[in-house]
Scaffold this active site. Structure first.
Site, PDB file in Angstrom:
ATOM      1  N   CYS A  49       3.362 -25.972  39.366  1.00  0.00           N
ATOM      2  CA  CYS A  49       4.406 -25.085  38.843  1.00  0.00           C
ATOM      3  C   CYS A  49       3.851 -23.820  38.203  1.00  0.00           C
ATOM      4  O   CYS A  49       2.791 -23.844  37.584  1.00  0.00           O
ATOM      5  CB  CYS A  49       5.223 -25.812  37.779  1.00  0.00           C
ATOM      6  SG  CYS A  49       5.906 -27.357  38.324  1.00  0.00           S
ATOM      7  N   ARG A 102      -0.583 -21.034  43.611  1.00  0.00           N
ATOM      8  CA  ARG A 102      -0.705 -22.318  42.934  1.00  0.00           C
ATOM      9  C   ARG A 102      -0.042 -23.446  43.735  1.00  0.00           C
ATOM     10  O   ARG A 102      -0.303 -24.616  43.473  1.00  0.00           O
ATOM     11  CB  ARG A 102      -0.060 -22.256  41.547  1.00  0.00           C
ATOM     12  CG  ARG A 102      -0.763 -21.292  40.615  1.00  0.00           C
ATOM     13  CD  ARG A 102       0.087 -20.989  39.402  1.00  0.00           C
ATOM     14  NE  ARG A 102       0.198 -22.111  38.498  1.00  0.00           N
ATOM     15  CZ  ARG A 102      -0.618 -22.347  37.470  1.00  0.00           C
ATOM     16  NH1 ARG A 102      -1.607 -21.530  37.228  1.00  0.00           N
ATOM     17  NH2 ARG A 102      -0.435 -23.383  36.691  1.00  0.00           N
ATOM     18  N   TRP A 150       6.738 -27.292  41.741  1.00  0.00           N
ATOM     19  CA  TRP A 150       6.028 -28.208  42.631  1.00  0.00           C
ATOM     20  C   TRP A 150       6.558 -29.594  42.262  1.00  0.00           C
ATOM     21  O   TRP A 150       6.310 -30.089  41.165  1.00  0.00           O
ATOM     22  CB  TRP A 150       4.528 -28.105  42.393  1.00  0.00           C
ATOM     23  CG  TRP A 150       3.685 -28.862  43.360  1.00  0.00           C
ATOM     24  CD1 TRP A 150       3.317 -28.476  44.608  1.00  0.00           C
ATOM     25  CD2 TRP A 150       3.068 -30.133  43.142  1.00  0.00           C
ATOM     26  NE1 TRP A 150       2.511 -29.426  45.178  1.00  0.00           N
ATOM     27  CE2 TRP A 150       2.343 -30.459  44.298  1.00  0.00           C
ATOM     28  CE3 TRP A 150       3.059 -31.041  42.079  1.00  0.00           C
ATOM     29  CZ2 TRP A 150       1.622 -31.642  44.433  1.00  0.00           C
ATOM     30  CZ3 TRP A 150       2.349 -32.215  42.214  1.00  0.00           C
ATOM     31  CH2 TRP A 150       1.637 -32.502  43.384  1.00  0.00           C
ATOM     32  N   ASN A 194       6.471 -26.541  33.075  1.00  0.00           N
ATOM     33  CA  ASN A 194       5.358 -26.953  33.929  1.00  0.00           C
ATOM     34  C   ASN A 194       4.765 -28.202  33.284  1.00  0.00           C
ATOM     35  O   ASN A 194       4.395 -28.169  32.115  1.00  0.00           O
ATOM     36  CB  ASN A 194       4.321 -25.812  33.973  1.00  0.00           C
ATOM     37  CG  ASN A 194       3.049 -26.199  34.708  1.00  0.00           C
ATOM     38  OD1 ASN A 194       2.980 -27.265  35.329  1.00  0.00           O
ATOM     39  ND2 ASN A 194       2.047 -25.352  34.642  1.00  0.00           N
ATOM     40  N   GLY A 195       4.696 -29.304  34.016  1.00  0.00           N
ATOM     41  CA  GLY A 195       4.135 -30.539  33.448  1.00  0.00           C
ATOM     42  C   GLY A 195       5.045 -31.720  33.723  1.00  0.00           C
ATOM     43  O   GLY A 195       5.912 -31.659  34.592  1.00  0.00           O
ATOM     44  N   GLU A 207     -17.186 -32.251  51.902  1.00  0.00           N
ATOM     45  CA  GLU A 207     -16.459 -31.010  51.636  1.00  0.00           C
ATOM     46  C   GLU A 207     -15.924 -30.401  52.934  1.00  0.00           C
ATOM     47  O   GLU A 207     -14.790 -29.917  52.985  1.00  0.00           O
ATOM     48  CB  GLU A 207     -17.380 -30.046  50.874  1.00  0.00           C
ATOM     49  CG  GLU A 207     -16.819 -28.672  50.585  1.00  0.00           C
ATOM     50  CD  GLU A 207     -15.539 -28.654  49.768  1.00  0.00           C
ATOM     51  OE1 GLU A 207     -15.096 -29.694  49.258  1.00  0.00           O
ATOM     52  OE2 GLU A 207     -14.934 -27.565  49.689  1.00  0.00           O
ATOM     53  N   LYS A 218     -11.986 -29.726  53.690  1.00  0.00           N
ATOM     54  CA  LYS A 218     -11.451 -28.410  54.071  1.00  0.00           C
ATOM     55  C   LYS A 218     -10.570 -28.549  55.301  1.00  0.00           C
ATOM     56  O   LYS A 218      -9.481 -28.010  55.354  1.00  0.00           O
ATOM     57  CB  LYS A 218     -12.578 -27.404  54.383  1.00  0.00           C
ATOM     58  CG  LYS A 218     -13.371 -26.846  53.241  1.00  0.00           C
ATOM     59  CD  LYS A 218     -12.610 -25.948  52.310  1.00  0.00           C
ATOM     60  CE  LYS A 218     -11.892 -26.729  51.271  1.00  0.00           C
ATOM     61  NZ  LYS A 218     -12.466 -27.000  50.024  1.00  0.00           N
ATOM     62  N   GLU A 277      -7.189 -30.587  54.610  1.00  0.00           N
ATOM     63  CA  GLU A 277      -6.167 -30.017  53.731  1.00  0.00           C
ATOM     64  C   GLU A 277      -5.481 -28.795  54.327  1.00  0.00           C
ATOM     65  O   GLU A 277      -4.319 -28.549  54.026  1.00  0.00           O
ATOM     66  CB  GLU A 277      -6.730 -29.704  52.343  1.00  0.00           C
ATOM     67  CG  GLU A 277      -7.761 -28.624  52.291  1.00  0.00           C
ATOM     68  CD  GLU A 277      -8.362 -28.435  50.902  1.00  0.00           C
ATOM     69  OE1 GLU A 277      -7.718 -28.777  49.909  1.00  0.00           O
ATOM     70  OE2 GLU A 277      -9.501 -27.939  50.826  1.00  0.00           O
ATOM     71  N   HIS A 293     -22.305 -49.025  60.043  1.00  0.00           N
ATOM     72  CA  HIS A 293     -21.707 -50.120  59.272  1.00  0.00           C
ATOM     73  C   HIS A 293     -20.189 -50.135  59.411  1.00  0.00           C
ATOM     74  O   HIS A 293     -19.498 -50.715  58.580  1.00  0.00           O
ATOM     75  CB  HIS A 293     -22.132 -50.013  57.800  1.00  0.00           C
ATOM     76  CG  HIS A 293     -23.622 -50.075  57.627  1.00  0.00           C
ATOM     77  ND1 HIS A 293     -24.327 -51.247  57.777  1.00  0.00           N
ATOM     78  CD2 HIS A 293     -24.537 -49.101  57.393  1.00  0.00           C
ATOM     79  CE1 HIS A 293     -25.625 -50.990  57.613  1.00  0.00           C
ATOM     80  NE2 HIS A 293     -25.772 -49.698  57.386  1.00  0.00           N
ATOM     81  N   LYS A 331      -2.766 -25.332  43.701  1.00  0.00           N
ATOM     82  CA  LYS A 331      -4.074 -24.775  43.346  1.00  0.00           C
ATOM     83  C   LYS A 331      -4.555 -25.333  42.017  1.00  0.00           C
ATOM     84  O   LYS A 331      -5.730 -25.589  41.827  1.00  0.00           O
ATOM     85  CB  LYS A 331      -3.960 -23.255  43.266  1.00  0.00           C
ATOM     86  CG  LYS A 331      -5.266 -22.541  42.971  1.00  0.00           C
ATOM     87  CD  LYS A 331      -6.213 -22.642  44.145  1.00  0.00           C
ATOM     88  CE  LYS A 331      -7.597 -22.110  43.874  1.00  0.00           C
ATOM     89  NZ  LYS A 331      -8.566 -22.627  44.853  1.00  0.00           N
TER      90      LYS A 331
HETATM   91  C1  F6R Z   1      -9.821 -28.500  47.630  1.00  0.00           C
HETATM   92  C2  F6R Z   1      -9.354 -28.177  46.299  1.00  0.00           C
HETATM   93  C3  F6R Z   1      -9.094 -29.277  45.338  1.00  0.00           C
HETATM   94  C4  F6R Z   1      -9.666 -28.904  43.960  1.00  0.00           C
HETATM   95  C5  F6R Z   1      -9.283 -29.978  42.929  1.00  0.00           C
HETATM   96  C6  F6R Z   1      -9.918 -29.692  41.572  1.00  0.00           C
HETATM   97  O1  F6R Z   1     -10.029 -27.365  48.385  1.00  0.00           O
HETATM   98  O2  F6R Z   1      -9.186 -27.029  45.973  1.00  0.00           O
HETATM   99  O3  F6R Z   1      -9.604 -30.480  45.792  1.00  0.00           O
HETATM  100  O4  F6R Z   1     -11.050 -28.802  44.078  1.00  0.00           O
HETATM  101  O5  F6R Z   1      -7.897 -30.003  42.779  1.00  0.00           O
HETATM  102  O6  F6R Z   1      -9.520 -28.453  41.074  1.00  0.00           O
HETATM  103  P1  F6R Z   1     -10.322 -27.738  39.923  1.00  0.00           P
HETATM  104  O7  F6R Z   1     -11.672 -27.401  40.433  1.00  0.00           O
HETATM  105  O8  F6R Z   1      -9.503 -26.522  39.599  1.00  0.00           O
HETATM  106  O9  F6R Z   1     -10.387 -28.714  38.776  1.00  0.00           O
END
Ligand code: F6R
Length: 614
Positions: free
Chosen positions: A2, A27, A75, A101-102, A487, A491, A494, A510, A609
């Site tokens: 949010c 976000r 959100w 927000n929350g 990672e 990527k 997502e 395994h 985000k």
């Molecule tokens: C993946 C991504 C998320 C963040 C995770 C932690 O691309 O962006 O997995 O890495 O939500 O977010 P931060 O680093 O802001 O604590």
């Protein structure tokens, strides 16, 4: 997650609020809304499921006048994304409008009480419960709005950043926070309110970060007043923002993600500037050196993080154990906070977070703090909650990351972890001079090597076309490149919604090797390192089962290129820094596959985000 925006001043609020919501789109959200008090003191609330553009379309013929307003991108947590559940929510009398927000965890108990008092609900949200509750307190206790918020906040359990308009007080916004971020911008006869500084920066660089359990009383034409929950006035700390507007624009790229991928040679320069000196052959990470004794005496380091930051933490584990000989444990912040971990005063807890607002990581920090451990933060967003909650730390200085999928923050985090490991290793005398020197030279050379990787853009773009319609992917790596494989898989999944898994290459036999067939693309990171030969054997195992292998190899490696179906060559580096180089082709591959599929790359479905709820 949010986003909150607010405005009170002399200008028309609506255009400022809409622009602010657009700045917060990164976000992640699923609906949007705005509340405005017009010049006749009517409180108008408009909401729409979908994008901010849908909200604009739906209010095109409505009254959007007024110099005071609040706006929100939601959100969904409680109740599906629809118009009714979108914020702002009116109170029962429609005199108040609130954005939030929350999560209010005890909202069901409060709702029961309100239902007994004949309150009616139009949505399924915890937020509507909160605004009714505040009004209920205001009326039953006969107090003003600020006092009602203070009393309500004493009773609700959970995380919140809220802003409220009151029809009967058209010159005031009340805002409050606990665990969710809230920033107030101070202009000439005007105030801006937002979840982070991005909607504020084009109007003013003077901001106040509201602290936990504080209430801001913002009256038109008056200095801002900050109170705590027991009504004691707090002295506001005014900070100057360092970011600029151009950092928030796409700069000619079609998406923020590809802009941010391409920024990495520069962001690493920014990250190591003033910290790594090839002339002095030294690394100076002041956050560590200022607390040298803590690091010299550390018995153990625990790193807490989520998502991509957790992958960076796994690389940090390798670096710190390899170079400093201190045992390291890496924990998902969400698990750590609920599992009664054993913590000692000689432990150092490192929290890694791009946003600095991730609710689970913040809670892990609070838990570790209570045990007396020393807490070190590695964040990107300056002044964020985690940055402020930690005892010391280092910013990664990669600039605002707007694309939801983290790219430049990941390489920035790994770079800070590299500098941290080098600084501690030198102080603890666990590193040979020769290795120290060659690692400094190599770290300083990484930006130029990243530029070379980015030159492979067209090759990777072409490769992406072959795999756009794959349903599953496996990413393999070993040692430092195992977290890079995780990672790469994250990527891809997502942003393209293709199922992808990362594995340590040797773990394949395994179980996961059963998945290998002609339909299964395998991305194998096989750059030269201590276990290069072993990785080749793992690739042979895949090929023997007719898997299709895309190999990431060191320039000139004909051996792997002859075995694999496709090869991406990257410049040679020391294995300690391998993920800084391997990450980029994997980011590009995921990006182009998602673009080919027509996905919303910068705002993937269901993602946020800044994950400010647990
Ligand atoms: C993946 C991504 C998320 C963040 C995770 C932690 O691309 O962006 O997995 O890495 O939500 O977010 P931060 O680093 O802001 O604590």
């Amino acid at each position: 997650m949010c986003g909150i925006v607010g405005y009170i001043g002399t200008q028309e609020a609506y255009p400022i609020l809409i622009k602010g919501l657009k700045r917060l789109e990164y976000r992640g959200y699923d609906s949007a809304g705005v509340a405005l008090l017009n010049h006749s003191n009517e409180l108008n609330v408009y909401k729409a499921k979908g994008k901010v553009a849908d909200l604009e379309y739906s209010v095109a013929s409505k009254d959007t006048s007024g110099t005071i307003g609040i706006a929100h991108t939601r959100w969904a947590t409680h109740g599906e994304p629809n118009d009714a559940n979108a914020h702002p929510h009116y109170s029962q009398s429609s005199n108040l409008a609130l954005i939030h927000n929350g999560i209010i965890e005890n909202y069901m108990v409060i709702k029961q009480e309100l239902l007994r008092n004949e309150y009616e609900f139009k949505s399924s949200t915890d937020t509507e419960v909160l605004v009714h509750f505040i009004e209920y307190i205001k009326e039953t206790n006969n107090v003003d709005l600020c006092r009602a918020v203070q009393i309500a906040m004493g009773e609700v359990v959970g995380a919140y950043a809220i802003a409220i308009l009151d029809k009967n007080n058209p010159d005031q916004i009340i805002a409050a926070r606990k665990s969710s971020p809230l920033v107030i911008g101070i202009g000439e006869d005007e105030f801006f309110l937002a979840s982070d500084a991005t909607p504020i920066i084009e109007y003013t660089d003077k901001v106040i970060y509201i602290k936990d359990e504080e209430i801001a009383v913002i009256n038109r034409g008056c200095p801002i007043k900050i109170l705590n929950m027991t009504d004691i006035e707090q002295t506001p700390e005014i900070k100057t923002l360092e970011m600029n507007l151009s950092q928030l624009e796409k700069g000619g790229y079609p998406h923020f993600m590809i802009k941010e991928i391409n920024e990495q040679p520069q962001t690493i320069v920014d990250c190591i500037r003033g910290r790594v000196s090839v002339e002095a052959m030294d690394v100076i990470l002041s956050g560590v050196l200022d607390h040298k004794d803590k690091f010299l005496n550390a018995k153990r380091i625990i790193i807490v993080a989520c998502g991509t930051s957790w992958h960076a933490a796994l690389i940090g584990e390798h670096l710190i154990e390899d170079l400093c000989r201190i045992p390291v444990e890496v924990e998902y912040a969400s698990e750590f906070r609920y599992r009664n971990p054993v913590l000692n005063k000689e432990d150092i807890v490192i929290a890694i977070s791009q946003s600095g607002e991730t609710a689970d990581t913040l809670a892990a920090v609070e838990l570790a703090k209570a045990s007396g451990a020393f807490i070190y933060g590695i964040c990107n967003v300056v002044g964020s909650s985690i940055a402020r909650a930690t005892d010391a730390g280092s910013y990664i200085h990669v600039g605002p990351e707007i694309g939801v999928a983290s790219t430049k923050a990941f390489t920035g985090q790994v770079t800070v972890l590299s500098m941290l490991a080098l600084t501690i290793a030198k102080e603890r005398k666990t590193i040979e001079k020769e290795l120290y020197v060659s690692l400094i030279n190599e770290l300083a050379a990484i930006p130029e090597k990243m530029k070379k990787v980015l030159e492979k853009n067209e090759i990777i773009k072409d490769l992406s076309k072959i795999f756009t319609y794959a349903h599953n992917f496996i990413y393999l790596g070993r040692g430092y490149n195992y977290p890079a494989a995780l990672e790469g898989a994250l990527k891809l999944k997502e942003i393209s919604y293709i199922h992808a898994e990362g594995y340590p290459a040797a773990e394949m036999k395994h179980g996961p090797i059963a998945l290998i067939d002609t339909e299964m693309p395998v991305v194998a990171i096989a750059t030269t390192d201590r276990i290069y030969e072993k990785t080749i054997s793992n690739i042979q195992e895949i090929k023997a089962r007719k898997g299709r292998v895309i190999a990431l190899v060191t320039e000139g490696d004909d051996v792997v290129c002859n075995i694999a179906d496709y090869c991406i060559e990257v410049p040679k580096t020391l294995e300690y820094f391998a993920p800084l180089i391997s990450a980029i082709p994997l980011q590009l591959l995921a990006y182009y596959i998602a673009v080919n599929k027509g996905c919303n790359v910068d705002q993937p479905r269901n993602l946020a985000k800044s994950v400010t709820v647990e």
